[in-house]
Scaffold this motif. Structure first.
Motif, mmCIF file in Angstrom:
data_model
loop_
_atom_site.group_PDB
_atom_site.id
_atom_site.type_symbol
_atom_site.label_atom_id
_atom_site.label_comp_id
_atom_site.label_asym_id
_atom_site.label_seq_id
_atom_site.Cartn_x
_atom_site.Cartn_y
_atom_site.Cartn_z
ATOM 1 N N ALA A 53 85.787 26.867 73.314
ATOM 2 C CA ALA A 53 85.720 27.248 71.899
ATOM 3 C C ALA A 53 87.149 27.339 71.365
ATOM 4 N N PHE A 54 87.282 27.267 70.048
ATOM 5 C CA PHE A 54 88.585 27.130 69.415
ATOM 6 C C PHE A 54 88.661 28.012 68.174
ATOM 7 N N ILE A 55 89.637 28.916 68.148
ATOM 8 C CA ILE A 55 89.879 29.738 66.956
ATOM 9 C C ILE A 55 90.522 28.861 65.892
ATOM 10 N N LEU A 56 89.966 28.887 64.688
ATOM 11 C CA LEU A 56 90.511 28.127 63.562
ATOM 12 C C LEU A 56 90.499 28.987 62.311
ATOM 13 N N ASP A 57 91.459 28.728 61.448
ATOM 14 C CA ASP A 57 91.449 29.256 60.074
ATOM 15 C C ASP A 57 91.479 30.774 59.965
ATOM 16 N N THR A 58 92.160 31.453 60.874
ATOM 17 C CA THR A 58 92.296 32.901 60.740
ATOM 18 C C THR A 58 93.006 33.184 59.415
ATOM 19 N N SER A 59 92.325 33.875 58.526
ATOM 20 C CA SER A 59 92.838 34.092 57.167
ATOM 21 C C SER A 59 92.553 35.508 56.701
ATOM 22 N N VAL A 60 93.542 36.099 56.034
ATOM 23 C CA VAL A 60 93.362 37.403 55.395
ATOM 24 C C VAL A 60 94.019 37.320 54.014
ATOM 25 N N HIS A 61 93.321 37.823 53.023
ATOM 26 C CA HIS A 61 93.868 37.835 51.659
ATOM 27 C C HIS A 61 95.199 38.584 51.678
ATOM 28 N N PRO A 62 96.207 38.074 50.979
ATOM 29 C CA PRO A 62 97.530 38.736 50.982
ATOM 30 C C PRO A 62 97.494 40.222 50.607
ATOM 31 N N ASP A 63 96.581 40.618 49.737
ATOM 32 C CA ASP A 63 96.490 42.029 49.335
ATOM 33 C C ASP A 63 95.973 42.935 50.455
ATOM 34 N N MET A 64 95.410 42.335 51.517
ATOM 35 C CA MET A 64 94.788 43.120 52.586
ATOM 36 C C MET A 64 95.502 42.953 53.935
ATOM 37 N N ARG A 69 98.345 43.220 57.035
ATOM 38 C CA ARG A 69 99.063 44.285 57.744
ATOM 39 C C ARG A 69 98.200 45.543 57.892
ATOM 40 N N GLN A 70 96.873 45.346 57.964
ATOM 41 C CA GLN A 70 95.949 46.461 58.152
ATOM 42 C C GLN A 70 95.097 46.284 59.405
ATOM 43 N N GLY A 71 95.395 45.255 60.201
ATOM 44 C CA GLY A 71 94.644 45.014 61.422
ATOM 45 C C GLY A 71 93.389 44.177 61.245
ATOM 46 N N ILE A 72 93.187 43.637 60.065
ATOM 47 C CA ILE A 72 91.968 42.865 59.797
ATOM 48 C C ILE A 72 91.933 41.593 60.629
ATOM 49 N N MET A 74 88.201 50.362 55.462
ATOM 50 C CA MET A 74 88.320 49.240 56.365
ATOM 51 C C MET A 74 87.187 48.244 56.058
ATOM 52 N N PRO A 75 87.494 46.976 55.953
ATOM 53 C CA PRO A 75 86.462 45.982 55.643
ATOM 54 C C PRO A 75 85.361 45.915 56.698
ATOM 55 N N GLU A 76 84.187 45.549 56.245
ATOM 56 C CA GLU A 76 83.030 45.341 57.106
ATOM 57 C C GLU A 76 83.090 43.914 57.658
ATOM 58 N N LEU A 77 82.893 43.755 58.957
ATOM 59 C CA LEU A 77 82.843 42.425 59.552
ATOM 60 C C LEU A 77 81.397 41.946 59.570
ATOM 61 N N ARG A 78 81.197 40.704 59.114
ATOM 62 C CA ARG A 78 79.861 40.103 59.125
ATOM 63 C C ARG A 78 79.911 38.837 59.972
ATOM 64 N N ILE A 79 78.952 38.721 60.865
ATOM 65 C CA ILE A 79 78.872 37.562 61.750
ATOM 66 C C ILE A 79 78.063 36.471 61.066
ATOM 67 N N ASP A 80 78.635 35.263 61.032
ATOM 68 C CA ASP A 80 77.995 34.073 60.450
ATOM 69 C C ASP A 80 77.489 34.312 59.021
#
Length: 128
Positions: free
Chosen positions: A64-75, A77-80, A1-7
């Motif tokens: 506040a406004f969510i923008l640009d939610t993006s996940v690489h196509p290879d990753m 459908r994994q909940g990222i 599972m990918p690591e989430l990094r803030i800023d």
């Protein structure tokens, strides 16, 4: 599972690689000035590569406004994306936002409702 990094402030090269893959947008962009004004942004990293991203813009106050939610196509459908939006929600709340808005295309309704967003009335003017 990918690591989430803030800023994380990804480099232009890594951001544009994700952007190109996720949005089929080959035109390079510089996001430095955008990210420096954000309330927060979250990167999802797998093997030290940026594989997901969400930006939280804000009005300097309580919205506040969510923008640009993006996940690489290879990753996908994994909940990222869900993890990214939930972490963005947590950080926005922690940093003082009282309302979190998001605009999305109809096919993403289930995703954003699953992240806790409720339908609202809104307006839009296309400027270009």
């Amino acid at each position: 599972m990918p690591e989430l990094r803030i800023d994380p402030f990804p480099s232009a090269a890594e951001f544009n690689a994700l952007w190109s893959a996720a949005w089929d947008a080959p035109t390079p962009r510089d996001f430095t000035s955008i990210l420096s004004r954000s309330l927060t942004h979250i990167g999802a990293y797998h093997d030290n590569q940026l594989m997901g991203f969400v930006n939280v813009a804000w009005d300097g106050g309580i919205h506040a406004f969510i923008l640009d939610t993006s996940v690489h196509p290879d990753m996908r459908r994994q909940g990222i994306a869900t993890r990214l939006v939930r972490e963005a929600t947590r950080i926005a709340r922690e940093r003082g936002a009282e309302w979190l808005h998001v605009d999305f295309e109809p096919h993403l309704t289930g995703f954003y409702r699953g992240c806790g967003f409720v339908p609202t009335e809104a307006g839009l003017i296309k400027l270009v």
